[in-house]
Design a protein around this motif. Sequence first.
Motif, PDB file in Angstrom:
ATOM      1  N   ASP A   1       0.336  -0.708 -11.370  1.00  0.00           N
ATOM      2  CA  ASP A   1      -0.723  -0.592 -10.366  1.00  0.00           C
ATOM      3  C   ASP A   1      -0.648   0.728  -9.602  1.00  0.00           C
ATOM      4  O   ASP A   1      -1.453   0.966  -8.702  1.00  0.00           O
ATOM      5  CB  ASP A   1      -0.625  -1.753  -9.369  1.00  0.00           C
ATOM      6  CG  ASP A   1       0.781  -1.914  -8.784  1.00  0.00           C
ATOM      7  OD1 ASP A   1       1.759  -1.481  -9.439  1.00  0.00           O
ATOM      8  OD2 ASP A   1       0.902  -2.476  -7.687  1.00  0.00           O
ATOM      9  N   ARG A   2       0.305   1.576  -9.968  1.00  0.00           N
ATOM     10  CA  ARG A   2       0.454   2.857  -9.256  1.00  0.00           C
ATOM     11  C   ARG A   2       0.418   4.046 -10.216  1.00  0.00           C
ATOM     12  O   ARG A   2       1.018   5.092  -9.955  1.00  0.00           O
ATOM     13  CB  ARG A   2       1.749   2.878  -8.453  1.00  0.00           C
ATOM     14  CG  ARG A   2       1.809   1.801  -7.383  1.00  0.00           C
ATOM     15  CD  ARG A   2       3.005   1.974  -6.504  1.00  0.00           C
ATOM     16  NE  ARG A   2       3.292   0.743  -5.772  1.00  0.00           N
ATOM     17  CZ  ARG A   2       4.407   0.530  -5.086  1.00  0.00           C
ATOM     18  NH1 ARG A   2       5.338   1.467  -5.051  1.00  0.00           N
ATOM     19  NH2 ARG A   2       4.598  -0.603  -4.442  1.00  0.00           N
TER      20      ARG A   2
ATOM     21  N   GLY B   1      -4.313   0.923  -8.945  1.00  0.00           N
ATOM     22  CA  GLY B   1      -4.532  -0.217  -8.071  1.00  0.00           C
ATOM     23  C   GLY B   1      -5.701  -0.043  -7.136  1.00  0.00           C
ATOM     24  O   GLY B   1      -6.046  -0.966  -6.390  1.00  0.00           O
TER      25      GLY B   1
ATOM     26  N   GLY C   1      -7.006  -0.267 -14.841  1.00  0.00           N
ATOM     27  CA  GLY C   1      -7.193  -0.688 -13.460  1.00  0.00           C
ATOM     28  C   GLY C   1      -8.435  -0.041 -12.879  1.00  0.00           C
ATOM     29  O   GLY C   1      -9.533  -0.142 -13.431  1.00  0.00           O
TER      30      GLY C   1
ATOM     31  N   GLN D   1       0.249  -9.509 -13.944  1.00  0.00           N
ATOM     32  CA  GLN D   1       0.126  -8.194 -14.573  1.00  0.00           C
ATOM     33  C   GLN D   1       1.393  -7.822 -15.339  1.00  0.00           C
ATOM     34  O   GLN D   1       1.320  -7.197 -16.408  1.00  0.00           O
ATOM     35  CB  GLN D   1      -0.183  -7.137 -13.504  1.00  0.00           C
ATOM     36  CG  GLN D   1      -0.547  -5.782 -14.062  1.00  0.00           C
ATOM     37  CD  GLN D   1      -0.966  -4.813 -12.971  1.00  0.00           C
ATOM     38  OE1 GLN D   1      -0.693  -4.996 -11.790  1.00  0.00           O
ATOM     39  NE2 GLN D   1      -1.646  -3.747 -13.365  1.00  0.00           N
TER      40      GLN D   1
ATOM     41  N   GLN E   1      -1.017 -11.616  -3.522  1.00  0.00           N
ATOM     42  CA  GLN E   1      -0.717 -10.281  -4.037  1.00  0.00           C
ATOM     43  C   GLN E   1       0.446 -10.361  -5.027  1.00  0.00           C
ATOM     44  O   GLN E   1       0.431  -9.724  -6.090  1.00  0.00           O
ATOM     45  CB  GLN E   1      -0.349  -9.362  -2.867  1.00  0.00           C
ATOM     46  CG  GLN E   1      -0.357  -7.893  -3.202  1.00  0.00           C
ATOM     47  CD  GLN E   1      -1.718  -7.290  -2.997  1.00  0.00           C
ATOM     48  OE1 GLN E   1      -2.374  -7.589  -2.023  1.00  0.00           O
ATOM     49  NE2 GLN E   1      -2.132  -6.416  -3.887  1.00  0.00           N
TER      50      GLN E   1
END
Length: 834
Positions: free
Chosen positions: A526-527, A541, A616, A398, A391
């Motif tokens: 990612d958020r 994400g 994403g 990224q 992860q």
Amino acid sequence: MALLPIDSVLPELKQALSDHSNAVLIAAPGAGKTTRVPLALLGEKWLEEDLKIIMLEPRRLAARSSAKHMAATLGEQIGETVGYRVKMDTKVGSKTRIEVVTEGVLTRMLQADPALDGVGLVIFDEYHERSLQADLGLALCLQSQALLREDLKLLVMSATLEAEPVAALLGEAPIIRSEGRSYPVETIYRPKPSGGYLVDAVALAVTDALRAHEGDVLVFLPGIGEIRAVESMLRGRLPESSTKICPLHGSLSMDAQDQALAPLDKGQRKVVLATSVAETSLTVEGVTVVIDSGLSRVSRFSPRTGMSRLDTVAVSAASADQRRGRAGRVMPGTCYRLWSREEQMGLSPISVPEILEADLAPLLLELSAWGVQDASELSWLDEPPLPALQQARDLLVQLGALDKSGKSVTAHGKRIAEAGRHPRIAHMLLRAISIGLGGLGSEMAVLLGERDFVRYEGKPPNADIRVRLEALRGIGPYAADDAAKRRLGEEIKRLRREYDLKPTKENEENDSVQDCGLLLAFAYPDRIGRQRDNGKYLLSGGRGAEFGGGQALSHEKWIVVAEVDDSGTDSRIRLAAPVSFEQLAVHLKQEMSEETHIYWDAESKSVRGRSRKRLGALLLEETPINRPSSDLMLRALLAGIREEGLALLPWTKAARQFQERTIFARLQDASWPDLSDEALIDTLEQWLAGYAEGMKGRSDLQRLNLKDLLESMLTWDQRRELDEYAPTHWVVPSGTRVPIDYSDLASPFVAVRLQELFGLPETPRIAGGRVSLTLHLLSPAQRPVQVTRDLASFWNNAYFEVRKELKSRYPKHYWPDNPLEAEATRRVRPPNTK
């Protein structure tokens, strides 16, 4: 100078480090190891006059406090023989021989100089806390010692650590033990009422303890929120003239921390409200009573979601004993435990090492900058778990900190590592500087590492980070804690000096709070969340998220989430900011991807194409493709045939019969190709793709000559042999060509009128004489009267019963007494018969 328990084992420790490269020291709380050991070792021959001692402390507060204590012991000012280096605060000089540093500082020193030139000993104090940076620092020091510095010595010190595994990690290092000295502590179990509030139970315990005991009171609480709540309650109950309430946590200013640790004037009492920061290393003067909530707040990372959350958990039995021991440092004391004896029995013996539960992105970046691609190359007490490492690798790729392979650190990644902050925050700051938002970036970098300091005056906390920024700037509807504002302001100034961010009028105009969301998007790509129809959000994400009730941000179409609780299907958003799609489109182009989606549409029975733009998991835009590439179209067409089945193809009677004949031949001889539906589906690319190129759907497929396609799968010899082996027709005695039906592969059959078989003595055979045809014998009206595979037996037996019935129903037709001598006919009667 008064003797301390550690003094008795100092000669043994000196000898151990003289004879070995490494050692482990186990000393009970209060033994004096933190402040006596570095001073005692300073004059050792192996250290020489110019080599330093670096001592690692888990917390800034403990690092500053222990350094000041050692300097005072020498009668010096801090920064002379003894100094410290903590985040954004350094007190060292040219003559400093003992440097007390926090964990991140040690990592930066190692990255800058892997050999640690000028350092003779590295001490890892309070190693039982097993912080992520301590494990990393020890692993890096062990490799440096093995490859670069054989003379470098390492000492691991702890109060409650199981010594043997650490000694083994250090190459079977000697273990020295100091039992310590403490006064007896009475333990009172006082569980809070069922359903009662923790802060109420704590406040009541404090007032009772002040009445029942002498001395100062040290209270352990899980976090700053509980500290503030208890402080508010006690201020209305305790006399200000004789009792001082002192918060103690890592976010306080140095002056406030010093006040909590220092003794008061005679006649005054002190109540210290502390987080777990006061468990070890620190001595809080005058404490004889400890009130322990039994709770601690820890950060836990979920590889499943890629998110961290703060959990309030029960302390381990070892931590509870550490806290209890604080009451017996100077005289007999008392410890109130706000849980039951039964709950005490259920406590975990030790705390879970942070490396097993933390976000490993900072660790992986440090390893990559160190030149290690595989964490297993280093020596660990507990190896970092692979799912969390993967992860972390995905995130660093990224952020552009690692290359696309995830194996090598980039130039940008090196700058991130040098920043000494979480990779997300460092990346955000660097990107902010690059687009002229460095001032706002420095504020956001500090805010994101800080707990909420805004005073909401009884209202629910606001999840909008702009509220905190406005409170920090002294604007907006909410006030902030003044001490926190001053401390954060100093951190922001230091950060701006570090990056040479000089305030200008242009910067001030650019540093709008409306850009907070954009900077958060740099840190948390990612958020990024897009609002769904139900008012919840889908994050880039792939996770779902939602606000709690009453948050104004819940009406925004686009947001970026900084803090989230990852429990449940849709995580609860705790901190976020709005962002515009226009900002994302301009500044996060590298995060967006365009894909061509060519697919089989079951409703239209044809291939369709769409172009999709994604961020994403978020679908930003979708448009139809009128002319997809032939390769993609063919792939989708074949996928559609597999999905729908071969019924999409133009199965003529001849094509189906050819398939069945070939399958029948294969049953007799495996050298024939497999033309079953299952095999044809599996091999579409081999036999169909070349003829279907350019076709889009069912209507196009109908142009195919399926029989020709199937024939092409046989060799020339097999096609010739097939007509003999599995013929399409059989010529009956009357001269009629009757089709052979292969639908029942185990028993091919022909349907023929009985009269056309007169004179045929035996059942006909196919497959080189191996398989008898099944004969469906029909009446003149084409109705079945008998099914047989033994024609001779039929003539000798069943024929006469059948003849009798047929003669009565069809009296004009020819029904001979001896069918084997009769002439076969397609007519009612053969010529020349009556």
